[in-house]
Write a protein that holds these residues in place. Structure first.
Motif, mmCIF file in Angstrom:
data_model
loop_
_atom_site.group_PDB
_atom_site.id
_atom_site.type_symbol
_atom_site.label_atom_id
_atom_site.label_comp_id
_atom_site.label_asym_id
_atom_site.label_seq_id
_atom_site.Cartn_x
_atom_site.Cartn_y
_atom_site.Cartn_z
ATOM 1 N N ALA B 4 17.197 28.540 6.615
ATOM 2 C CA ALA B 4 17.557 29.958 6.692
ATOM 3 C C ALA B 4 18.565 30.190 7.815
ATOM 4 O O ALA B 4 19.491 31.001 7.694
ATOM 5 N N LEU B 5 18.384 29.444 8.913
ATOM 6 C CA LEU B 5 19.286 29.593 10.060
ATOM 7 C C LEU B 5 20.707 29.189 9.681
ATOM 8 O O LEU B 5 21.683 29.856 10.048
ATOM 9 N N VAL B 6 20.804 28.079 8.911
ATOM 10 C CA VAL B 6 22.132 27.613 8.488
ATOM 11 C C VAL B 6 22.801 28.653 7.617
ATOM 12 O O VAL B 6 23.988 28.975 7.781
ATOM 13 N N TRP B 98 29.397 40.497 19.346
ATOM 14 C CA TRP B 98 29.915 41.813 18.973
ATOM 15 C C TRP B 98 28.790 42.795 18.766
ATOM 16 O O TRP B 98 28.948 43.814 18.108
ATOM 17 N N GLY B 99 27.637 42.510 19.301
ATOM 18 C CA GLY B 99 26.545 43.461 19.225
ATOM 19 C C GLY B 99 25.318 42.851 19.852
ATOM 20 O O GLY B 99 25.263 41.632 20.051
ATOM 21 N N PRO B 100 24.319 43.674 20.206
ATOM 22 C CA PRO B 100 23.094 43.133 20.787
ATOM 23 C C PRO B 100 22.216 42.523 19.706
ATOM 24 O O PRO B 100 22.502 42.646 18.518
ATOM 25 N N THR B 101 21.139 41.886 20.147
ATOM 26 C CA THR B 101 20.180 41.360 19.190
ATOM 27 C C THR B 101 19.432 42.519 18.544
ATOM 28 O O THR B 101 18.983 43.424 19.227
ATOM 29 N N LYS B 108 14.955 38.673 13.328
ATOM 30 C CA LYS B 108 15.786 38.896 14.508
ATOM 31 C C LYS B 108 17.212 38.445 14.221
ATOM 32 O O LYS B 108 17.458 37.282 13.918
ATOM 33 N N LEU B 109 18.135 39.398 14.306
ATOM 34 C CA LEU B 109 19.528 39.098 13.969
ATOM 35 C C LEU B 109 20.368 39.164 15.237
ATOM 36 O O LEU B 109 20.370 40.176 15.933
#
Lengths: 171, 378
Positions: B4-6, B98-101, B108-109
């Motif tokens: 999923a991470l890939v 370009w943005g926070p978590t 968690k993106l």
């Protein structure tokens, strides 16, 4: 077979292929580009060994600065096509002797490492304790202060030398 | 290695590349419109409403254009050079957040592709490689002017890289880290542009030279070199070189916004309100987009305002003004941080004050040099 090993084999083949390409190409620009590729591959090796700082420094300094100057000089002089010209007479025997010495050295080191397995145990562990970069900086300014200072003086001398050499005559 | 991470990396990478490519198209439109307004013209207004389809029309034209290869050109490098130019311009943004978590559907993106602990160094090394494409384009064309353009750009980029790296260092010193996300967090209370205004100015000037923008666009000085390194290119190959130049502009504004203008953090007057990034994480990309647009306008404005400076003066400015000034700035920043840590936190404000004094001194010295009688003859 784990991913790191596959990556290592691919990189090793690339490194050797680019090194051979550098030696055999008769066009100096291509030779320089092969060397750039070689440096980049070595940088990835450093990444695999867990030394990102060294890897990035390798790319910045060697691939980014030194090789650009090489290419600059090659193109400026129009020296990209190497002449067929004869080699120096003493070059080949000397090369053979030096190759044998290098291979022997590498072989001895390899067998020593194979016998002492502890030597391979994570050399970067010390650097990773407080972040690799911070650790490297601390090492440079404590344990290796003298070599560091000597290097900086050397660079300064080189810089002043260049300024003196290129200064135009006021006469 | 998680599958999923890939997939997540892959999606983020593709999205970033698409943003950069679309951004390139509309940056050309933005530049033409802004330049036109500054010069009291209208600008592109034929294709689509307000000329909004102009970039697409340009792209279609370039795709169908003939692409001749010059005689006795080095074919392989001639084709490779535009690609080698474009790739660093795209990959350099990989480490910039370009943005926070944020949390999307319980997942968690993180809004960056890689968060490495040598992020700034990565940017420096990619920037130092980006010169190859231009040199190779110039050399492989087998054209005197193209080659001279390539050589000029090499010399220029290598010279200004030093000042650029030293400007990076002042930001690294203030943040105490090379990790881009931590640099953004370190600017939570105060942007680094206020703590190190001279460093920021050096960064902005050096990046102009680094991406070959006017008034430092020596490599493509039309009057002297016809078109510089891309004289012999046309069609999509030319489009790639052009794309690289504009993507570098976007990338450098993204990096500048992150290092000195608070990155994806909110503007200072919105801190602790409902519009803060801590409350609404999805505002992060919008804030950084606004900052990029403002910085890009600065670059376009400079192009509309300043004439191109002569090549030897460009080099003299880089080596004799920017390099010593940036060294002084790094020194002042380091001393200020030590004093703030050891003596009194108020010493932190010594950094901008002393830096500005040194900056004003440098400007005064340039002014004195320019006023010398024999300057114009040299």
């Amino acid at each position: 077979m784990d991913l790191t090993l596959i990556l290592f084999i691919v990189l090793a083949i690339t490194a050797i292929a680019t090194a051979i390409g550098l030696l055999v190409s008769r066009n100096a620009v291509y030779a320089a580009l092969f060397l750039v590729l070689n440096f980049a591959t070595v940088a990835v090796f450093y990444l695999l060994l867990g030394a990102p700082f060294i890897a990035m420094a390798q790319v910045t300094v060697y691939a980014g600065a030194i090789m650009v100057l090489f290419l600059f000089v090659i193109m400026l002089l129009g020296a990209e096509k190497l002449p067929k010209g004869q080699a120096l007479p003493w070059q080949r025997p000397l090369a053979i002797v030096l190759t044998v010495v290098l291979l022997a050295e590498a072989g001895i080191l390899l067998f020593q490492r194979l016998s002492i397995t502890t030597a391979l145990s994570n050399p970067e562990a010390a650097l990773n304790t407080e972040g690799a970069v911070r650790g490297l900086g601390a090492m440079l300014f404590s344990q290796y202060l003298l070599p560091f200072e000597v290097t900086s003086v050397l660079l300064l001398v080189a810089m002043i030398g260049v300024i003196v050499l290129t200064k135009e005559n006021k006469a | 290695m998680n599958f999923a991470l890939v997939v997540e990396w892959l999606i983020k990478g593709v999205v970033l590349v698409l943003i950069l490519l679309g951004g390139f198209a509309y940056l050309t439109y933005y530049e033409r419109k802004a330049l036109a307004r500054i010069q009291v013209r209208i600008g592109p207004n034929r294709a689509g409403p307000w000329g909004l389809l102009q970039p697409i029309a340009d792209a279609i034209k370039l795709i169908f254009k003939e692409e001749p290869t010059p005689a006795r050109a080095d074919k392989l490098l001639f084709i490779l050079a535009p690609i080698v130019t474009l790739v660093p311009a795209l990959v350099i943004t990989a480490v910039v957040p370009w943005g926070p978590t944020m949390t999307v559907f319980g997942h968690k993106l993180t809004l960056y592709i890689a968060d490495i602990n040598v992020g700034v160094l990565y940017i420096m090394s990619v920037a130092s490689i980006s010169v190859y494409g231009i040199v190779l384009a110039g050399w492989s064309s087998n054209n005197k002017y193209a080659m001279m353009g390539g050589l000029r750009s090499t010399a220029q980029m290598v010279s200004y890289e030093i000042a650029l790296s030293l400007a990076f260092i002042s930001a690294i010193l203030l943040a105490g880290t090379m990790r881009m996300t931590d640099i953004v967090e370190a600017q939570k209370s105060i942007w680094f542009v206020l703590l190190q205004p001279v460093g920021t100015a050096i960064f902005l000037i050096a990046t102009l030279a680094e991406v070959n923008r006017p008034p430092f666009d020596m490599p493509e000085a039309e009057q002297e070199l016809t078109g510089g390194y891309h004289t012999e290119y046309s069609g999509m190959k030319f489009a790639l070189l052009f794309m690289a130049e504009y993507d570098k502009m976007i990338a450098i504004c993204l990096i500048g916004a992150t290092l000195f203008f608070g990155g994806f953090r909110e503007f200072w007057f919105l801190a602790n309100t409902i519009f803060s990034v801590d409350r609404m994480p999805w505002l992060g990309p919008i804030y950084i987009f606004i900052k990029i647009v403002i910085l890009l306008f600065g670059m376009i404005w400079v192009r509309a305002t300043f004439p191109r400076i002569r090549y030897d003066r460009l080099m003299a400015f880089g080596w004799k003004v920017l390099l010593p000034l940036s060294l002084a700035v790094v020194f002042i920043t380091a001393v200020g941080i030590i004093l703030a840590e050891q003596v009194n936190p108020l010493w932190m404000w010594g950094i901008p004050v002393v830096s500005l004094l040194v900056g004003v001194f440098a400007i005064a010295m340039i002014d004195r040099e320019l006023r010398r009688k024999d300057y114009a003859r040299r």
